[in-house]
Write a protein that holds these residues in place. Structure first.
Motif, PDB file in Angstrom:
ATOM      1  N   ASP A   3     -13.697  -5.591  -1.837  1.00  0.00           N
ATOM      2  CA  ASP A   3     -14.932  -5.378  -1.075  1.00  0.00           C
ATOM      3  C   ASP A   3     -16.090  -5.062  -2.019  1.00  0.00           C
ATOM      4  OD1 ASP A   3     -13.594  -5.822   1.288  1.00  0.00           O
ATOM      5  OD2 ASP A   3     -13.422  -3.700   1.821  1.00  0.00           O
ATOM      6  N   GLN A   4     -15.819  -4.317  -3.086  1.00  0.00           N
ATOM      7  CA  GLN A   4     -16.867  -3.973  -4.050  1.00  0.00           C
ATOM      8  C   GLN A   4     -17.392  -5.226  -4.745  1.00  0.00           C
ATOM      9  OE1 GLN A   4     -18.316  -0.815  -4.632  1.00  0.00           O
ATOM     10  NE2 GLN A   4     -19.785  -2.206  -5.549  1.00  0.00           N
ATOM     11  N   ALA A   5     -16.505  -6.142  -5.077  1.00  0.00           N
ATOM     12  CA  ALA A   5     -16.922  -7.382  -5.727  1.00  0.00           C
ATOM     13  C   ALA A   5     -17.815  -8.202  -4.799  1.00  0.00           C
ATOM     14  CB  ALA A   5     -15.696  -8.187  -6.152  1.00  0.00           C
ATOM     15  N   VAL A   6     -17.441  -8.287  -3.532  1.00  0.00           N
ATOM     16  CA  VAL A   6     -18.264  -9.016  -2.560  1.00  0.00           C
ATOM     17  C   VAL A   6     -19.614  -8.323  -2.393  1.00  0.00           C
ATOM     18  CG1 VAL A   6     -18.458  -9.718  -0.132  1.00  0.00           C
ATOM     19  CG2 VAL A   6     -16.310 -10.069  -1.378  1.00  0.00           C
ATOM     20  N   ASP A   7     -19.602  -6.994  -2.346  1.00  0.00           N
ATOM     21  CA  ASP A   7     -20.858  -6.250  -2.234  1.00  0.00           C
ATOM     22  C   ASP A   7     -21.742  -6.500  -3.447  1.00  0.00           C
ATOM     23  OD1 ASP A   7     -22.576  -4.315  -0.868  1.00  0.00           O
ATOM     24  OD2 ASP A   7     -22.107  -2.993  -2.563  1.00  0.00           O
ATOM     25  N   ASN A   8     -21.164  -6.534  -4.641  1.00  0.00           N
ATOM     26  CA  ASN A   8     -21.947  -6.803  -5.854  1.00  0.00           C
ATOM     27  C   ASN A   8     -22.543  -8.204  -5.823  1.00  0.00           C
ATOM     28  OD1 ASN A   8     -21.381  -4.249  -6.822  1.00  0.00           O
ATOM     29  ND2 ASN A   8     -19.789  -4.920  -8.229  1.00  0.00           N
ATOM     30  N   LEU A   9     -21.768  -9.185  -5.367  1.00  0.00           N
ATOM     31  CA  LEU A   9     -22.297 -10.546  -5.243  1.00  0.00           C
ATOM     32  C   LEU A   9     -23.437 -10.595  -4.225  1.00  0.00           C
ATOM     33  CD1 LEU A   9     -18.963 -12.590  -5.248  1.00  0.00           C
ATOM     34  CD2 LEU A   9     -20.713 -12.587  -7.047  1.00  0.00           C
ATOM     35  N   THR A  10     -23.267  -9.873  -3.129  1.00  0.00           N
ATOM     36  CA  THR A  10     -24.300  -9.845  -2.083  1.00  0.00           C
ATOM     37  C   THR A  10     -25.572  -9.189  -2.603  1.00  0.00           C
ATOM     38  OG1 THR A  10     -22.580  -9.800  -0.387  1.00  0.00           O
ATOM     39  CG2 THR A  10     -24.789  -9.107   0.275  1.00  0.00           C
TER      40      THR A  10
END
Length: 135
Positions: A3-10
């Motif tokens: 989830d953190q990786a997706v948040d960083n991409l977002t």
């Protein structure tokens, strides 16, 4: 992917959306070599934006749309204000891309590091002081 990786991409995508908005304003206030530099930066940020949209879609993560407008921190009516906005925009993106690199691996991590380096280099070209850890 976490989830953190997706948040960083977002967050990086939000930064790239803001950069494409900012460079529209910057390009309208500068001329000559600065305008050419602004166009190249705009092209680079569009490429990064498109890559992020692709990456998020490939992860089946939500791909948020751009905001209708972004806070520029003040008016952008002179070449000096445009250059200051360019510095601010690029340094913010260094942080975003560094965060992406911390939660990525392989080619994705290499791309995030390259984008962070490009943003730091552009910030210096617009007048930012060189920093060991920009952003």
């Amino acid at each position: 992917m976490s989830d953190q990786a997706v948040d960083n991409l977002t967050q990086a995508l939000a930064g790239e959306y803001a950069a494409t908005y900012a460079y529209g304003l910057i390009g309208a206030q500068v001329t000559g070599a600065d305008q050419s530099r602004a166009r190249r930066a705009l092209d680079s940020h569009r490429e990064a934006r498109d890559q992020l949209r692709f990456d998020l879609a490939a992860l089946q993560a939500p791909v948020p749309p751009p905001a209708p407008a972004y806070d520029t921190g003040g008016p952008v009516n002179t070449p000096a204000q445009a250059r200051a906005l360019a510095v601010q925009t690029e340094l913010r993106l260094v942080r975003n891309w560094a965060a992406v690199a911390t939660t990525s691996a392989g080619a994705s991590r290499n791309r995030a590091v390259r984008y962070a380096q490009e943003c730091a280099t552009r910030a210096v070209s617009w007048g930012a002081s060189s920093q060991a850890f920009p952003g």
